[in-house]
Design a protein around this motif. Structure first.
Motif, PDB file in Angstrom:
ATOM      1  N   TRP A  74      -6.524   5.609   6.444  1.00  0.00           N
ATOM      2  CA  TRP A  74      -5.824   6.462   5.476  1.00  0.00           C
ATOM      3  C   TRP A  74      -6.863   7.183   4.632  1.00  0.00           C
ATOM      4  O   TRP A  74      -7.769   6.563   4.085  1.00  0.00           O
ATOM      5  N   THR A  75      -6.737   8.485   4.556  1.00  0.00           N
ATOM      6  CA  THR A  75      -7.779   9.235   3.838  1.00  0.00           C
ATOM      7  C   THR A  75      -7.255   9.888   2.571  1.00  0.00           C
ATOM      8  O   THR A  75      -7.828  10.831   2.060  1.00  0.00           O
ATOM      9  N   GLY A  76      -6.161   9.378   2.076  1.00  0.00           N
ATOM     10  CA  GLY A  76      -5.704   9.886   0.777  1.00  0.00           C
ATOM     11  C   GLY A  76      -4.295  10.432   0.827  1.00  0.00           C
ATOM     12  O   GLY A  76      -3.784  10.788   1.878  1.00  0.00           O
ATOM     13  N   ALA A  77      -3.680  10.470  -0.367  1.00  0.00           N
ATOM     14  CA  ALA A  77      -2.271  10.835  -0.501  1.00  0.00           C
ATOM     15  C   ALA A  77      -2.005  12.276  -0.057  1.00  0.00           C
ATOM     16  O   ALA A  77      -0.921  12.594   0.435  1.00  0.00           O
ATOM     17  N   HIS A  78      -3.003  13.153  -0.183  1.00  0.00           N
ATOM     18  CA  HIS A  78      -2.834  14.561   0.191  1.00  0.00           C
ATOM     19  C   HIS A  78      -2.698  14.700   1.712  1.00  0.00           C
ATOM     20  O   HIS A  78      -1.956  15.527   2.223  1.00  0.00           O
ATOM     21  N   SER A  79      -3.444  13.875   2.482  1.00  0.00           N
ATOM     22  CA  SER A  79      -3.469  14.032   3.936  1.00  0.00           C
ATOM     23  C   SER A  79      -2.328  13.293   4.621  1.00  0.00           C
ATOM     24  O   SER A  79      -1.801  13.741   5.630  1.00  0.00           O
ATOM     25  N   GLN A  80      -1.939  12.181   4.106  1.00  0.00           N
ATOM     26  CA  GLN A  80      -0.939  11.352   4.779  1.00  0.00           C
ATOM     27  C   GLN A  80      -0.011  10.720   3.750  1.00  0.00           C
ATOM     28  O   GLN A  80      -0.409   9.795   3.034  1.00  0.00           O
ATOM     29  N   PRO A  81       1.215  11.226   3.667  1.00  0.00           N
ATOM     30  CA  PRO A  81       2.139  10.639   2.702  1.00  0.00           C
ATOM     31  C   PRO A  81       2.498   9.201   3.066  1.00  0.00           C
ATOM     32  O   PRO A  81       2.568   8.861   4.248  1.00  0.00           O
ATOM     33  N   ILE A  82       2.718   8.410   2.058  1.00  0.00           N
ATOM     34  CA  ILE A  82       2.996   6.978   2.238  1.00  0.00           C
ATOM     35  C   ILE A  82       4.376   6.673   1.657  1.00  0.00           C
ATOM     36  O   ILE A  82       4.722   7.173   0.580  1.00  0.00           O
ATOM     37  N   ASP A  83       5.167   5.904   2.372  1.00  0.00           N
ATOM     38  CA  ASP A  83       6.509   5.556   1.891  1.00  0.00           C
ATOM     39  C   ASP A  83       6.555   4.204   1.176  1.00  0.00           C
ATOM     40  O   ASP A  83       7.472   3.943   0.399  1.00  0.00           O
ATOM     41  N   LEU A  84       5.583   3.358   1.480  1.00  0.00           N
ATOM     42  CA  LEU A  84       5.595   2.008   0.898  1.00  0.00           C
ATOM     43  C   LEU A  84       4.164   1.495   0.829  1.00  0.00           C
ATOM     44  O   LEU A  84       3.415   1.615   1.801  1.00  0.00           O
ATOM     45  N   VAL A  85       3.801   0.958  -0.318  1.00  0.00           N
ATOM     46  CA  VAL A  85       2.484   0.325  -0.460  1.00  0.00           C
ATOM     47  C   VAL A  85       2.697  -1.180  -0.458  1.00  0.00           C
ATOM     48  O   VAL A  85       3.609  -1.677  -1.117  1.00  0.00           O
ATOM     49  N   VAL A  86       1.885  -1.877   0.298  1.00  0.00           N
ATOM     50  CA  VAL A  86       1.940  -3.333   0.319  1.00  0.00           C
ATOM     51  C   VAL A  86       0.582  -3.849  -0.144  1.00  0.00           C
ATOM     52  O   VAL A  86      -0.441  -3.495   0.435  1.00  0.00           O
ATOM     53  N   THR A  87       0.583  -4.652  -1.250  1.00  0.00           N
ATOM     54  CA  THR A  87      -0.700  -5.183  -1.716  1.00  0.00           C
ATOM     55  C   THR A  87      -0.765  -6.678  -1.461  1.00  0.00           C
ATOM     56  O   THR A  87       0.238  -7.391  -1.571  1.00  0.00           O
ATOM     57  N   LEU A  88      -1.947  -7.134  -1.131  1.00  0.00           N
ATOM     58  CA  LEU A  88      -2.208  -8.566  -0.920  1.00  0.00           C
ATOM     59  C   LEU A  88      -3.378  -8.981  -1.794  1.00  0.00           C
ATOM     60  O   LEU A  88      -4.494  -8.481  -1.587  1.00  0.00           O
ATOM     61  N   GLY A  89      -3.148  -9.891  -2.717  1.00  0.00           N
ATOM     62  CA  GLY A  89      -4.247 -10.360  -3.546  1.00  0.00           C
ATOM     63  C   GLY A  89      -3.786 -10.623  -4.963  1.00  0.00           C
ATOM     64  O   GLY A  89      -2.616 -10.963  -5.166  1.00  0.00           O
ATOM     65  N   GLY A  90      -4.676 -10.459  -5.925  1.00  0.00           N
ATOM     66  CA  GLY A  90      -4.341 -10.715  -7.325  1.00  0.00           C
ATOM     67  C   GLY A  90      -3.868  -9.443  -8.030  1.00  0.00           C
ATOM     68  O   GLY A  90      -3.626  -8.415  -7.396  1.00  0.00           O
ATOM     69  N   ASP A  91      -3.723  -9.556  -9.351  1.00  0.00           N
ATOM     70  CA  ASP A  91      -3.297  -8.399 -10.126  1.00  0.00           C
ATOM     71  C   ASP A  91      -4.233  -7.217  -9.926  1.00  0.00           C
ATOM     72  O   ASP A  91      -3.812  -6.057  -9.908  1.00  0.00           O
ATOM     73  N   GLY A  92      -5.520  -7.536  -9.780  1.00  0.00           N
ATOM     74  CA  GLY A  92      -6.507  -6.466  -9.602  1.00  0.00           C
ATOM     75  C   GLY A  92      -6.211  -5.608  -8.382  1.00  0.00           C
ATOM     76  O   GLY A  92      -6.562  -4.418  -8.352  1.00  0.00           O
ATOM     77  N   THR A  93      -5.570  -6.173  -7.377  1.00  0.00           N
ATOM     78  CA  THR A  93      -5.252  -5.416  -6.168  1.00  0.00           C
ATOM     79  C   THR A  93      -4.206  -4.341  -6.452  1.00  0.00           C
ATOM     80  O   THR A  93      -4.285  -3.218  -5.949  1.00  0.00           O
ATOM     81  N   ILE A  94      -3.219  -4.653  -7.267  1.00  0.00           N
ATOM     82  CA  ILE A  94      -2.209  -3.656  -7.632  1.00  0.00           C
ATOM     83  C   ILE A  94      -2.839  -2.573  -8.491  1.00  0.00           C
ATOM     84  O   ILE A  94      -2.556  -1.384  -8.328  1.00  0.00           O
ATOM     85  N   LEU A  95      -3.698  -3.005  -9.406  1.00  0.00           N
ATOM     86  CA  LEU A  95      -4.385  -2.017 -10.242  1.00  0.00           C
ATOM     87  C   LEU A  95      -5.171  -1.060  -9.349  1.00  0.00           C
ATOM     88  O   LEU A  95      -5.200   0.151  -9.575  1.00  0.00           O
TER      89      LEU A  95
END
Ligand SMILES: NC(=O)C1=CN([C@@H]2O[C@H](COP(=O)(O)OP(=O)(O)OC[C@H]3O[C@@H](n4cnc5c(N)ncnc54)[C@H](O)[C@@H]3O)[C@@H](O)[C@H]2O)C=CC1
Ligand SMILES: NC(=O)C1=CN([C@@H]2O[C@H](COP(=O)(O)OP(=O)(O)OC[C@H]3O[C@@H](n4cnc5c(N)ncnc54)[C@H](O)[C@@H]3O)[C@@H](O)[C@H]2O)C=CC1
Ligand SMILES: NC(=O)C1=CN([C@@H]2O[C@H](COP(=O)(O)OP(=O)(O)OC[C@H]3O[C@@H](n4cnc5c(N)ncnc54)[C@H](O)[C@@H]3O)[C@@H](O)[C@H]2O)C=CC1
Ligand SMILES: NC(=O)C1=CN([C@@H]2O[C@H](COP(=O)(O)OP(=O)(O)OC[C@H]3O[C@@H](n4cnc5c(N)ncnc54)[C@H](O)[C@@H]3O)[C@@H](O)[C@H]2O)C=CC1
Lengths: 343, 343, 343, 343
Positions: A74-95
């Motif tokens: 994935w090279t950024g929101a401009h090039s490829q739209p994303i419908d869902l983000v999935v984070t794995l890890g601690g609070d820092g991962t969401i940040l």
């Protein structure tokens, strides 16, 4: 038909709670910071599950050497739209996920912890199939977590940095003397009006989400994340009367390093160090139009709890978190000392 | 098209700032608690001014033995509607005016101090003619100060008191052990969900207006009065982790005296003692649909201040008050010790 | 040869730690407040053990209807000297034992909890035989817990009450507005010098022992009980700059209700309500010459712990208690949320 | 005949108040940090006064390019003993004077402010002749302000630095994450016993003197400087239950950076940055045998104040300072808002 509590200025404040996410996501971005064995295995299991259960759905990953098998770069929101983000890890991962979408809107975020749950971590990784199912069945509800947009100015009030160089934070902007031995002096303005001159280690401007992070350690109040508000918390102020302040989300807060400040101020955005602000320089902070839509834990609740007074779906993750936090409550005696080993 | 932060429950939250009061008041209610010589003289001057400058306007006063000459007896909002309330005295006088309209809407309030200005006292009595003129010329702007509505329940959840017996408070509801030597135990619910059990001297649920009153003394944050929020501040809690909490104004907070609480809790509403709540009894607190519309000091500002960044009419009384409060700021040294007499 | 840090005034300050109690106690006073089944059974077992193991030792009990079988009635320190006090119950039981010796010296106190251990409760009841043995074998070490002596004065500075009517407290003297709705005004003097005028709910003057009781809830620091000091903690002060203060034990603190105070102040001594102080009346508080000699938990430690850096016998009960209290430490996340049930 | 509250360990604790300085000083060291015009002129006047009024007295100055005319170069306590230190400037100047005598005993210090008086600045420069006279007439009384001695260790517990490399601080030792974005983890030991693990921005170990400096900003209590005590105050701790702690001056506090701490800790000694402590490294902090003997303001009081209850000479500078600090007292209303300009 008024939207916020303020003036004529167009307000970026968005509703904090939405009912559900309708669309079925076609593209998923996996975000992880750590690459430990459990994380790697969890990502593999997740990819396999998505590919077999939701064929046609594309899974992306930040462009890093360790990109997982089965994921596209994935090279950024401009090039490829994303419908869902999935984070794995601690609070820092969401940040970190939030920081990947600092120029505009953020897709709904589904956050998995690898162990202990937390304020920003509604789901345990073991539940990923159930959580994903609730998303695809249109049952996921979201909490729009407010973000702050920051713009930096030089002493002549010329913007520092490029135009789309705006910063978006989910927890807070913190100004701190850092390793300078001396206190700094910061002038605080609210909607252009001078509030006070702070002589302190620094200042925190936090979202309600960030109110349980650094601001809490510095003595700030705990603010419900569905309230649209800014929290201003001083860090070790010389003044004994400088208490934390809570402003409407329509306020613009300006922090300007005093001309005679004995120290500059390092700027931390969600825990990442960025600029140094020197005397005369300033930062403008206001609610961002782009919150982070976080999927609630109650999305996967088996059935509506019939807690008295709370209607179906009203079960509030945050209250449960705070309840846990405040368990330390009652007399500390009955808690802390219960475990005393007998001699 | 609702945009606030809540659920399906109809929300009583009202916009905090309105632009102006259009109607020219035909009936004025004077409220004063003290009957000192300066107050008596000020009321006489006020009455004379109204009768000569605004002929036909009727002036009322609470039914007390000392009703001022030229004022008519007022026997309540049901019998005689009021277009404008004028208070003379301290903050307590406005709190009292608010209590006179506890069953429904409150007319706009013009508050005069007899000496020092204050958070709830935008005008000095000497300026009454100018302030009145700004009202009649339609130039007065208001701040809708949120109130809280309280309902009391017995252990069987039957409402205590008559139906229109609701209480409205402008500052806070405070539960306190009073003169009982023992801590009390109070269960806190938010929207019906259990938040925590508090073992303490008591609890305060405050409006933003009340955040600079008792709640501040107990360690609560300072909240801008145009924010719609509830502040929950514990009084001397045994738990070291019980910090002040800020909720959206759409929340319903329930405080229930624990069944095994060693003390009952006396209830104070804006500083007036009312009920005693015994173990099992509870109180429901939520934003009232009837705020107190307070006329702003900036209504009589000669001309728009050109403070950088703040448009005309944006001058915020509250920021100025807090600025004064925080003057105690900077190093206390430079303030406190400046006045040291030399030996 | 000066003993304290002060002036010419003879100082009542005593060393906080003594090495051991030499005499083998001939008379034991049992103190209990509750008369629950477990307490009754524990007392019976204790009495049986004493009579069989230490023949000739007399056991006394306060003159109450429920005096345990095998115990003699005790009618006060003047009539029957006591060599050892044994308390069964919570912290309140020790406070009560202290109050039984308010006219003079207190015998060594051995405190047993019926369940959770605590700051004032070094031993668990199940260990009574071991604890008693360590006393009779001369192995018990004590911590002299400082007390405060209080004298009350009318506005003409004439002492209120009889001469030997002095009060001794182990935790604190607290002045509080009680159920009066209004703040009170209290003038504070230190060694006769005016410190400040406090407008607040009240004031606490606490011993180091009491620093973990009410004073802590009101925001005071935690003070090691072997320090000779007085802690002055305001309760909900209007002043934002009024912070807790710590004075040498040689200080005399005078609290005088201001002449124009809107409320009187109820006086609580170790949680027992006593006088009401009206405007103009005052209380003098200073270290008492009669501390409470409390037997340490380490007295029954099997063998010296080889904690790095701490020599034999240096093991400090209090540090262990605080350690437990502060367990709530580290990020609250890792503690509070660990227990989150998964959905 | 031991005087302190502790164990068998030889105690460095010294009496905090001595009656007077007998010797007439033969050598005076002038300490100043700033070299502004008023300071230069004040030093010139001072030198002239000493040379004409106390012939034979030698005046020294630190070896700097700007050494004042009439002063001799001073190259350290080992080469030229000093009988009296005279400081001109702010609190930082006294802290600097203290640092010049970090290897051993400090001569009596006479501190002059150039403007506002302060906690460490009893005298105004205009009074220097009177103050000096009181010293030479043997009327000066001193307050021995406790210092802390610090020793640093590597992870193998080998002392870092040379043997006489001990640090002495008058205010505090502060450990702080500095410009690292992450919290650090510090293990705290008291007399070798583990107290807790602190996850925070840092920790302060302060003297009573330093309790009104950084520690106060971080939430610590105000401690009378004649009490022999150590104050441990956390800086923005994650734990909500970590309160400031006060220990007897006989305690040894060890702070050790946790092995898995995400940040090192910068060490500040009285505001001067020194070492960086990395994970595993530690610092031992305990009362120094070398306090700073500060000459009291009351030394030049014309005549004994007859304050009720305070005998002659009992007038306490510190109480007066705190009184000024707490002036901010009473309701902030009556103070802060009094000055409100009328509209
Ligand atoms: N003294 C303090 O409390 C400090 C706190 N921080 C916080 O750390 C955050 C960055 O987090 P990481 O990258 O994980 O760094 P990190 O690994 O240093 O973790 C900081 C801690 O804060 C927790 N945290 C983060 N956001 C939170 C939230 N919204 N509510 C409750 N807890 C939260 C994390 O779980 C972690 O325990 C910053 O945004 C700042 O809020 C940063 C520096 C000092
Ligand atoms: N420890 C404390 O701080 C206590 C405070 N109070 C407050 O007193 C209020 C009642 O006031 P009065 O009838 O005048 O009683 P009062 O004459 O006892 O005055 C209380 C003080 O609070 C000030 N005050 C009231 N409302 C305020 C506000 N919204 N913001 C800032 N200051 C405010 C008043 O000016 C006065 O200085 C209660 O609503 C409660 O908030 C009541 C009891 C204890
Ligand atoms: N808001 C508060 O925190 C209040 C605290 N108190 C405290 O209660 C004490 C009386 O205790 P009880 O008769 O047992 O009444 P209580 O049954 O109401 O208990 C008060 C609580 O304080 C604890 N406690 C007592 N002394 C302590 C100490 N030295 N260190 C740590 N915890 C301690 C007790 O274990 C109990 O949990 C008073 O001396 C006062 O310190 C009294 C009123 C209010
Ligand atoms: N956030 C804060 O409050 C911070 C405070 N400091 C303090 O600054 C001290 C160094 O002072 P300077 O070299 O003058 O640096 P500085 O010029 O940065 O001044 C610090 C302020 O603290 C005051 N101060 C110093 N010692 C004091 C005392 N014992 N009691 C009351 N006020 C006191 C000074 O007068 C000055 O207003 C450090 O020892 C530390 O205590 C240092 C960093 C941060």
């Amino acid at each position: 038909d008024r939207r916020d509590f303020s003036s004529s200025r167009p307000s970026p404040v968005v509703p904090a709670t939405g009912r559900s996410i309708n669309s079925s996501p076609k593209s998923i971005l996996i975000v992880n910071k750590l690459r430990t064995q459990p994380v790697i295995m969890a990502i593999d299991a997740f990819l396999e599950h998505v590919h077999s259960t939701y064929p046609g759905v594309r899974v992306f990953h930040e462009d890093r050497p360790d990109i997982p098998h089965g994921a596209e770069v994935w090279t950024g929101a401009h090039s490829q739209p994303i419908d869902l983000v999935v984070t794995l890890g601690g609070d820092g991962t969401i940040l970190h996920a939030s920081s990947l979408f600092s120029a505009g809107a953020v897709p709904p975020v589904l956050s998995f912890s690898m162990g202990t749950l937390g304020f920003l971590l509604p789901f345990h990784m073991d539940d990923f199939a159930k959580a994903l199912e609730s998303v695809y069945r249109g049952k996921a509800t979201i909490l729009n977590r407010m973000r702050l947009a920051c713009t930096f100015y030089n002493p002549e009030l010329v913007k520092i940095g490029k135009d789309n160089d705006d910063w978006q934070v989910m927890n807070e902007v913190a100004l701190h003397r850092g390793s300078s031995p001396h206190l700094n002096t910061i002038d605080i303005f609210v909607d252009g009006q001078h509030l006070t001159e702070a002589v302190s280690d620094g200042l925190i401007v936090s979202t309600p989400t960030g109110s349980t992070a650094y601001s809490l350690s510095a003595g700030g109040p705990i603010v419900h994340p569905s309230l649209s508000a800014l929290v201003l918390t001083p860090i070790c102020p010389r003044s004994l009367s400088f208490r934390p302040l809570v402003f409407p989300a329509s306020s613009v807060i300006t922090l300007r390093i005093g001309d005679r400040s004995r120290s500059p101020a390092g700027v931390s955005m969600d825990g990442r160090t960025s600029h140094i602000l020197n005397p005369g320089e300033s930062v403008n902070i206001q609610a961002s139009p782009y919150p982070v839509p976080c999927i609630n834990r109650s999305s996967i609740a088996e059935e509506p709890q019939n807690v008295e007074g709370a209607g179906p779906g009203k079960e509030d993750d945050w209250v449960r978190d705070i309840n846990n936090l405040l368990q330390y409550n009652a007399t500390f005696r009955s808690k802390a000392l219960l475990r005393h080993s007998r001699t």
